[in-house]
Design an enzyme around this catalytic site. Structure first.
Site, PDB file in Angstrom:
ATOM      1  N   SER A 137       0.829  -1.205   0.000  1.00  0.00           N
ATOM      2  CA  SER A 137       0.000   0.000   0.000  1.00  0.00           C
ATOM      3  C   SER A 137       0.861   1.253   0.000  1.00  0.00           C
ATOM      4  O   SER A 137       1.912   1.295   0.629  1.00  0.00           O
ATOM      5  CB  SER A 137      -0.926   0.029   1.220  1.00  0.00           C
ATOM      6  OG  SER A 137      -1.711   1.212   1.212  1.00  0.00           O
ATOM      7  N   LYS A 193      -4.653  -6.664   3.351  1.00  0.00           N
ATOM      8  CA  LYS A 193      -4.590  -5.588   2.348  1.00  0.00           C
ATOM      9  C   LYS A 193      -5.978  -5.327   1.764  1.00  0.00           C
ATOM     10  O   LYS A 193      -6.354  -4.173   1.498  1.00  0.00           O
ATOM     11  CB  LYS A 193      -3.616  -5.959   1.240  1.00  0.00           C
ATOM     12  CG  LYS A 193      -3.543  -4.954   0.082  1.00  0.00           C
ATOM     13  CD  LYS A 193      -3.245  -3.541   0.557  1.00  0.00           C
ATOM     14  CE  LYS A 193      -2.802  -2.615  -0.568  1.00  0.00           C
ATOM     15  NZ  LYS A 193      -3.662  -2.537  -1.735  1.00  0.00           N
ATOM     16  N   HIS A 196      -7.807  -3.321   4.299  1.00  0.00           N
ATOM     17  CA  HIS A 196      -7.228  -1.977   4.238  1.00  0.00           C
ATOM     18  C   HIS A 196      -7.902  -1.169   3.130  1.00  0.00           C
ATOM     19  O   HIS A 196      -8.302  -0.019   3.323  1.00  0.00           O
ATOM     20  CB  HIS A 196      -5.719  -2.078   3.991  1.00  0.00           C
ATOM     21  CG  HIS A 196      -5.061  -0.802   3.542  1.00  0.00           C
ATOM     22  ND1 HIS A 196      -5.194  -0.309   2.256  1.00  0.00           N
ATOM     23  CD2 HIS A 196      -4.260   0.089   4.199  1.00  0.00           C
ATOM     24  CE1 HIS A 196      -4.518   0.824   2.147  1.00  0.00           C
ATOM     25  NE2 HIS A 196      -3.945   1.083   3.311  1.00  0.00           N
ATOM     26  N   ASN A 197      -8.017  -1.765   1.950  1.00  0.00           N
ATOM     27  CA  ASN A 197      -8.623  -1.058   0.827  1.00  0.00           C
ATOM     28  C   ASN A 197     -10.106  -0.786   1.067  1.00  0.00           C
ATOM     29  O   ASN A 197     -10.632   0.241   0.636  1.00  0.00           O
ATOM     30  CB  ASN A 197      -8.436  -1.856  -0.458  1.00  0.00           C
ATOM     31  CG  ASN A 197      -7.015  -1.744  -0.998  1.00  0.00           C
ATOM     32  OD1 ASN A 197      -6.083  -1.432  -0.262  1.00  0.00           O
ATOM     33  ND2 ASN A 197      -6.848  -2.006  -2.275  1.00  0.00           N
TER      34      ASN A 197
END
Length: 513
Positions: A137, A193, A196-197
């Site tokens: 990221s 991840k 996170h997105n």
């Protein structure tokens, strides 16, 4: 470009295949930290371009073929894949695997779906190869100057990778700690991840809702709103996304001189990670309402034909309220934004927790907050507080139940309610503000209307229900005498008949257990 034939002493420390911007920037980052980097791309012209433009930045080992790329790597080999997720990634993995040897490591640094990563890791393990799904990221700038890195895979692979990843990762401003750690086994890195997105989707949407309210309700222009965000970035809302929002709103279009944001079509695109987060949350039974509404908001924005049809016939019928105190309204928006962001993070961490439980990953939630403090898109001031919350109580069931966050969000509630009520009365769409407040009210309620939902389910599908005053599962014979039956094989208690609406009397009691 000639085929490269390295001698053993010239072997590269690590390789990157896929020389689009993210891959080339990651390769340059590694080179900047003194590593010898093998680079490769299916189209050799891209590899040549990297050497021509950036070859002086470090020691690069270019290759035209996958075989030569693998040969150029020091054993045990490490090759990072930075190509489009899906079938292209599978193809590159297979190409690499046929030339690799037991103990070598393949790292997928793309935005792959975690279930694909789990499948790939199992397949490579059968071939005695290590496979690591690694979330990256920070975008193009992060890849070059220090991203947040979320590697999964085996602990053995992490031992080999950690010195390099810790070198190139972003460093937290507070303590200089590298923003990377071993997340967990197989697909854990890509799972984190993905979430996170998803949080990123909610964060961006709720920021945009605050912008929209200031523009339409207060009539502020982009520059004035940019000033507000600039001020907000000095307090509890301090974050990368608030910072870049102020920058975007202060920028004028080079062609027309108009505020840049005003010349962009209001159609937000998406690449799928938000949808994956929501779909996975549904499978896990985690209510990521803010992330879901943010994802759906992008879908609404992109359906231009539907919006055009609606605008012709659907009336706003608004209250048309006037705002007597603009500064108070802005202060309310600040608190509503902060509270909604906290909900998005709380829901995201709950999804990570449930994913870890479901897939048997040993994920340290506090460490996830730590590695998001720099480099990544959702880096924010309060991430340190999240780490502290999980340090105080590693078994914390709900982030918002931590004393610090409970006090913080409770302080925002009156302002939050005023913002959502004003938006509803005056026709402003605030899906994340509103859904986040609804989640807050649901999670804090002693009793929810789900009791009626379960009764309905029992009526039409015999799905059973549980009682507040007894153990076990039950079903009512709705279309017969409305007697109650225990369905889980338990014993005890007396089952009563129900009132017969046609007779106006209670049916005979009978024991059914």
């Amino acid at each position: 470009m000639a085929t490269f034939e390295p001698s053993p002493q010239d072997s590269a420390d690590i390789g990157v295949t896929g020389m689009a911007v993210m891959g080339s920037n990651l390769a340059r980052n590694l080179a900047h930290h003194g590593y010898k980097v093998a680079i490769h791309n299916r189209s050799a012209s891209k590899t040549e371009a990297v050497i021509d433009e950036h070859g002086s930045e470090g020691e690069f080992f270019p290759s035209e073929s996958t075989e030569d790329f693998v040969k150029s790597l020091k054993k045990p080999r490490v090759a990072i894949i930075m190509v489009k997720a899906g079938k292209p990634t599978d193809a590159v993995i297979e190409e690499l695997a046929q030339y690799m040897e037991p103990g070598d490591i393949i790292v997928d640094g793309g935005n792959s779906l975690f279930t694909d990563t789990r499948r790939r890791e199992a397949a490579m393990k059968d071939r005695n190869l290590n496979f690591v799904g690694m979330g990256v990221s920070g975008g193009e700038e992060g890849a070059l100057n220090g991203p947040s890195l979320m590697p999964g895979g085996s602990k053995d692979a992490w031992e080999r990778l950690s010195p390099m990843l810790r070198d190139i990762a972003a460093k937290a401003e507070e303590d200089g700690e590298p923003c990377t750690t071993h997340v967990g086994a197989d697909g854990a890195g890509h799972f984190v991840k993905m979430v996170h997105n998803g949080i990123e989707y909610a964060d961006m949407q709720v920021i945009s809702e605050a912008y929209d309210m200031m523009a339409r309700a207060l009539g502020l222009d982009a520059h004035a709103i940019g000033d507000v965000f600039e001020t907000w970035n000095e307090g509890d809302l301090q974050s990368f996304l608030i910072e870049i929002t102020a920058t975007v709103l202060h920028h004028d279009d080079v062609r027309t001189g108009r505020p840049f944001v005003d010349i962009i079509k209001d159609e937000a695109a998406q690449k799928g990670t938000g949808a994956w987060t929501v779909q996975t949350a549904l499978d896990l039974g985690v209510p990521v309402t803010g992330i879901a509404e943010a994802t759906f908001a992008r879908s609404v924005s992109g359906d231009v034909d539907q919006r055009a049809a609606a605008q012709k016939v659907l009336e706003a019928r608004t209250a048309d309220e006037k705002i007597d105190d603009p500064q108070q309204f802005i202060d309310d928006l600040q608190k509503a934004l902060y509270a909604s962001k906290l909900v998005a993070y709380a829901q995201g961490f709950e999804e990570i927790s449930k994913g870890a439980e479901t897939y048997d990953w040993d994920i340290n939630l506090g460490d996830m907050a730590k590695i998001w403090r720099a480099g990544c898109i959702i880096r924010a001031k309060f991430l340190d507080r999240i780490t502290e919350a999980y340090d105080r109580d590693p078994g914390l069931k709900l982030l918002l139940a931590d004393p610090y966050f409970a006090e913080a969000i409770n302080d925002c509630v009156p302002a939050w309610r005023r913002v959502v009520a004003f938006a509803a009365a005056n026709g402003f769409p605030v899906p994340v503000f509103a859904s986040s407040l609804s989640y807050y009210d649901a999670i804090r309620s002693e009793r929810l209307p789900a009791a009626l939902v379960q009764a309905q389910r029992d009526y039409f599908g015999a799905h059973t229900y549980k009682r507040v005053d007894d153990e076990g599962s039950y079903h009512v014979e709705w279309t017969k005498d409305r007697s109650e039956t225990r369905t889980d094989g338990g014993q005890g208690g007396v089952t009563h008949g129900a009132v017969d609406p046609s007779a106006g009397e209670q049916t005979q009691e009978k024991s059914t257990r």
